[in-house]
Write a protein that holds these residues in place. Structure first.
Motif, PDB file in Angstrom:
ATOM      1  N   UNK A 132       3.234  -2.173   6.770  1.00 57.54           N
ATOM      2  CA  UNK A 132       2.918  -2.397   5.351  1.00 57.54           C
ATOM      3  C   UNK A 132       2.428  -3.815   5.066  1.00 57.54           C
ATOM      4  N   UNK A 133       3.036  -4.802   5.710  1.00 58.33           N
ATOM      5  CA  UNK A 133       2.667  -6.183   5.402  1.00 58.33           C
ATOM      6  C   UNK A 133       1.246  -6.526   5.871  1.00 58.33           C
ATOM      7  N   UNK A 134       0.715  -5.742   6.830  1.00 59.96           N
ATOM      8  CA  UNK A 134      -0.636  -6.018   7.334  1.00 59.96           C
ATOM      9  C   UNK A 134      -1.673  -5.825   6.240  1.00 59.96           C
ATOM     10  N   UNK A 135      -1.408  -4.828   5.364  1.00 57.55           N
ATOM     11  CA  UNK A 135      -2.362  -4.575   4.292  1.00 57.55           C
ATOM     12  C   UNK A 135      -2.167  -5.551   3.142  1.00 57.55           C
ATOM     13  N   UNK A 136      -0.934  -6.051   3.019  1.00 52.88           N
ATOM     14  CA  UNK A 136      -0.613  -6.890   1.866  1.00 52.88           C
ATOM     15  C   UNK A 136      -0.884  -8.373   2.129  1.00 52.88           C
ATOM     16  N   UNK A 137      -0.266  -8.914   3.184  1.00 55.01           N
ATOM     17  CA  UNK A 137      -0.397 -10.348   3.437  1.00 55.01           C
ATOM     18  C   UNK A 137      -1.687 -10.644   4.174  1.00 55.01           C
TER      19      UNK A 137
END
Lengths: 326, 348, 306
Positions: free
Chosen positions: B323-328
């Motif tokens: 999930x964090x790959x798309x966000x951060x």
């Protein structure tokens, strides 16, 4: 088993005209006496450097350019003698995929028209049925329904090549000539397209003539490989044989020059001096002699024929004489 | 290599967080989005990546050859031998390009002028590299002046010497030829000779063998290798062919969609790749070991840089996306060893 | 209820049509955008549209429709422009405004017919020559070269001399001198277009020559024909006026710009309005077509394509 395609003594010369009256002064010997047999269901790889005549050979087999002499048997019938109407029948069975995914698709036609064109020419389907079939083909090569109404320039190189493949398989051909189908693509996309081709071959029972300069790709896709040098085939063997026990000095050199993506891969590199000769004035004797690290006196005098050295391994080199038929 | 023997100076090239935009009809294309790259003295660094990943733009930004506009450098810095390239004047840049940075390109045909002989082009290139513009003979009758003729004769000697060095046989007979009389491999040798004439510190080679056949490619790569050892040259080799990299480079930087995603020595990248993109790229190449039908491409295709994916630009194609790959936004360079760095949330 | 379903069906149909033709719509939008980049192209287009409207509706609203024919009003001779005669009157008292407006139709009709004839001769010949090559090409292109060596006006003069001066004969003469330009353009374009791999692909699937020419080659070169044609209409009109000027084109009393300038020239500069207004009309026409052609070239220019 009878070969699907049997090429005998095929020659394709392009005339050079010169002088005030455009007289015929010489020929480019693009394909010069080639013998080749491809079995049904096989993937035959044709390898060579630029100027070796591999693309011309592919196009001549499809009669996209008329052979100068020789015979091309497709399922036992000589297509060189076929009339225009008979040739229409053969065209259904032989199709081509081109190298450049940009110039091989008409920029003014939509995907559905590009893919359905052969169906319409040969009146295979009508009306709604055509669109259904096109949809099926497009899905088969991994594109989506809504791609049908787009123009080629809206696609990436890999997608364009998929469209080209869909066009080629629309009529259920027996033989597909693939002319460097992945050389214009990036490696990650190349792998997708190669897998697609392998997949389609299984599903549709296709026979491939796969033309490429990339030995890695050939090794991955093909069963049997032929090497071309200056318009002539110098070695034909099953793929393992070519890579494990190459015989012709040219094959040896080419394999050693092939860059492997592995820093531990160390081979005794044979760097060939000079460049591929001119196909206009072919020297006497073996065409490779001037660059060959193993050449000797006879090579400059006598042209070695392509002979069977045993185990379906054909080589045209004086170092490797024919195995006597016993 | 050489760098370990010398007292520790700064790196030859250091690019920090370089950001480059192209302003096009369709909008702003973010071609480079924070490129970090270091070339040490004596390195042969392979800069690899697929079409449109920005590898050529990165290389062209070092001698500041990006056409601006439409290009626009919006951030970051480029240090060449410790000097800030972006702060230099155009004259200083010209001096830098002439003496310390040389380039060779993919297509040797279009990089030679078809209406001048190899001799004339070599002499001019050498005079420029020596900073002897006055001897180019651009003013009327200047070619008849003694000093100019002397310099040109001197340059011609050097040209012959260089052409011999790059492996052109019968130089005296062939130096007067026009480019079309040379084959592709020979033209590339001529361009290398021109590039080497000024004894540059950095050679930028942009796909130098892509247009050539395998056997000619082998000849050219061998030549580049020899020159590196002989002239203590550093090379930035741009290519999409990992085989070429494995053959002559000692370090690799992998680019994807405007960022360097992983750098390391050749063994680190080829034997222990960390970034999912590098892994995918290596798996996509047909090698001796790949079985029929088992080669893995990377699904999807490269992103449109007009509207790149948020976060890590590789995440839509990545099998390990979290999930964090798309966000951060992607993290900075995470060091794994002294030489191996990766830009990926998996290694945070 | 029924109307509602029809409306929903209609909307669904429209939605599907939009989805299927999104790519064309996008092409159009891009084309319009590129055309609008240049103000002069817009001005050119506006001028041409204005003149077309004038040429079609003119006969219905001109103040003195009978002045287009042979009527004379000796009392009104050479009146300067005023409220009654916007552009003044000529040597027999006819309203110059009326005649300039009526001549628009003559000129536009003639210009377009000349181009249509020239294109329908030149394009097929050029396509055949370029596509089949060899001997066919030699014969057609040498014939074209011969046509190009004859000065257009000279040929037009001889034709009108042989067949008698009239607008129709002038148009015929100009058509004959105009087609070689198209034959050459098309031959060169076909020659390069047929080398594309997609033409090879069509051949490999057994497409007929007709199909290849009409589906694969002509659609890809049509844009250069359109651009040349839009530039040429203006020049065709100019040439027709030149023939009118030397007296072998339109014959009195038919209103025609060239003939009007010729008659007005004899009374310059005193009765300046007589030649000035037809001249301005001609200027506007040629200028409009040139700017329109430039704009179309920007639209079709492959370099600005994505």
């Amino acid at each position: 088993m009878d070969p699907l395609l049997d090429v005998r003594h095929l020659k394709k010369y392009f005339p050079i005209r010169g002088g005030l009256w455009q007289r015929h002064v010489n020929d480019v010997h693009a394909v010069d006496d080639v013998d080749l047999a491809i079995m049904p269901g096989e993937s035959f790889g044709l390898v060579g450097e630029s100027g070796s005549g591999k693309t011309t050979l592919g196009k001549t087999i499809l009669r996209l350019s008329e052979p100068t002499s020789g015979e091309i048997f497709f399922e036992g019938r000589d297509i060189c003698k076929a009339t225009h109407d008979e040739m229409q029948g053969y065209r259904v069975d032989m199709q081509m995929v081109f190298q450049d995914p940009y110039s091989s698709l008409n920029p003014r036609m939509k995907v559905k028209d590009i893919v359905s064109e052969s169906l319409l020419i040969h009146k295979r389907t009508k009306g709604r049925e055509t669109l259904e079939r096109v949809r099926e083909l497009i899905n088969l090569v991994g594109l989506m329904d809504d791609h049908l109404h787009r123009f080629p320039h809206e696609f990436s190189g890999g997608q364009r090549q998929r469209i080209g493949i869909a066009r080629a398989i629309a009529l259920h051909p027996r033989l597909l000539v693939l002319d460097e189908p992945t050389s214009a693509l990036d490696v990650s996309v190349q792998a997708q397209v190669l897998n697609l081709l392998l997949d389609l071959q299984k599903k549709l029972d296709l026979t491939y003539l796969f033309i490429s300069h990339d030995l890695g790709v050939i090794r991955y896709v093909c069963n049997r490989v032929g090497l071309m040098y200056l318009g002539r085939i110098v070695e034909i063997a099953p793929v393992e044989k070519i890579f494990d026990e190459p015989k012709h000095p040219y094959t040896l050199a080419l394999l050693s020059a092939m860059p492997e993506a592995d820093p531990d891969h160390k081979v005794q590199e044979i760097v060939l001096e000079g460049e591929i000769g001119s196909p206009i004035n072919i020297p006497r004797g073996c065409r490779f002699a001037s660059r060959c690290p193993a050449q000797f006196g006879r090579c400059h005098v006598e042209d070695p024929p392509l002979v069977d050295t045993g185990d379906k391994h054909m080589v045209a080199c004086h170092l490797h004489p024919a195995k006597d038929a016993t | 290599m050489l760098s370990s023997l010398l007292p520790s100076e700064g790196p030859l090239v250091k690019i920090r967080d370089l950001r480059l935009n192209f302003n096009t009809f369709d909008g702003v294309s973010k071609v480079l989005a924070g490129v970090n790259l270091t070339v040490e003295k004596g390195d042969v660094l392979g800069l690899v990546g697929e079409t449109g990943c920005g590898k050529t733009m990165t290389a062209l930004s070092i001698p500041r050859l990006i056409p601006c506009p439409p290009g626009e450098i919006v951030g970051g810095e480029i240090l060449f031998e410790g000097e800030d390239v972006l702060a230099k004047s155009e004259d200083e840049m010209r001096e830098l390009r002439a003496s310390r940075i040389a380039m060779i390109f993919q297509d040797p045909t279009t990089n030679l002028n078809p209406v001048f002989t190899i001799e004339e082009q070599m002499i001019d290139a050498i005079l420029c590299r020596m900073g002897e513009q006055s001897a180019l003979g651009l003013t009327p009758f200047s070619r008849w002046q003694g000093s100019v003729r002397e310099k040109r004769t001197e340059a011609r000697h050097k040209a012959v010497e260089m052409l011999k060095r790059v492996g052109i046989s019968q130089v005296e007979d062939r130096i007067g030829s026009y480019p079309h009389e040379f084959s592709g491999g020979m033209r590339q040798r001529v361009l290398i000779a021109m590039a080497m004439a000024g004894q540059p510190h950095l050679l930028i080679a942009d796909e130098p063998t892509t247009a050539l056949d395998v056997s000619i490619q082998a000849q050219i790569l061998r030549l580049v290798k020899e020159l590196v050892d002989e002239f203590h040259l550093s090379v930035l080799l741009i290519t999409h062919n990992l085989g070429v990299v494995a053959k002559i480079c000692n370090k690799v930087a992998v680019m994807y969609a405007g960022r360097v995603v992983e750098t390391g020595t050749i063994r680190e990248i080829f034997k222990a790749p960390k970034h999912p993109y590098t892994v995918g790229l290596l798996n996509a190449i047909p090698t001796r070991a790949s079985r029929r039908g088992e080669l893995q491409g990377i699904p999807g295709s490269i992103p449109n840089l007009l509207s790149p994916p948020a976060g890590c630009r590789f995440h839509p194609r990545c099998a390990h996306a979290m999930p964090q790959c798309a966000a951060d936004p992607a993290p900075g360079m995470i060091p794994l060893t002294r030489t191996h760095q990766v830009v990926c949330h998996l290694f945070d | 209820m029924a109307t509602q379903t029809a409306a929903v069906g209609g909307r669904a149909w429209l939605g599907r049509w939009r989805a299927e033709n999104e790519s064309e719509l996008d092409e159009w939008r891009r084309g319009v955008y590129r055309f609008r980049q240049s103000t002069l192209s817009i001005v050119g287009l506006a001028a041409i549209l204005f003149l077309i409207v004038v040429s079609i509706t003119g006969p219905y609203w001109v103040p003195y429709p009978e002045d287009g024919t042979g009527t004379v009003h000796p009392a009104e001779r050479f009146k300067a422009p005023d409220g009654g005669h916007l552009f003044g009157t000529d040597e027999v008292g006819r309203d110059v405004f009326t005649r300039v407006v009526l001549a628009t139709q003559t000129s536009f009709k003639a210009g377009i017919i000349i181009l249509v004839v020239a294109i329908s001769i030149g394009v097929p010949l050029g396509s055949i020559a370029g596509y089949f090559g060899g001997r066919v090409n030699e014969i057609i292109m040498r014939a074209t070269d011969i046509m190009l060596t004859v000065p257009g006006i000279f040929l037009a003069l001889s034709i009108t001399a042989a067949l008698g001066p009239s607008v129709l004969n002038a148009m015929l003469a100009l058509s004959i001198t105009w087609w070689p330009g198209y034959a050459r353009l098309v031959q060169a374009q076909v020659l390069s277009a047929r080398e594309n791999d997609y033409v090879q692909a069509a051949r490999s699937m057994g497409a007929s020559h007709r199909r290849i020419i009409f589906k694969h080659i002509l659609p890809n070169i049509i844009s250069s024909i359109i651009v040349k044609a839009s530039l040429d209409v203006g020049f065709a009109i100019l040439n027709l006026a030149a023939l009118g000027f030397i007296g072998v084109g339109a014959q009195p009393p038919l209103p025609e710009w060239g003939a009007m300038i010729a008659s007005g020239r004899r009374v310059l500069p005193q009765y300046w309005w007589y030649s000035t207004f037809p001249g301005l009309a001609m200027f506007l026409t040629v200028f409009g077509f040139n700017m329109l052609g430039d704009g179309l070239r920007d639209v079709f220019d492959p370099r600005s394509r994505r």
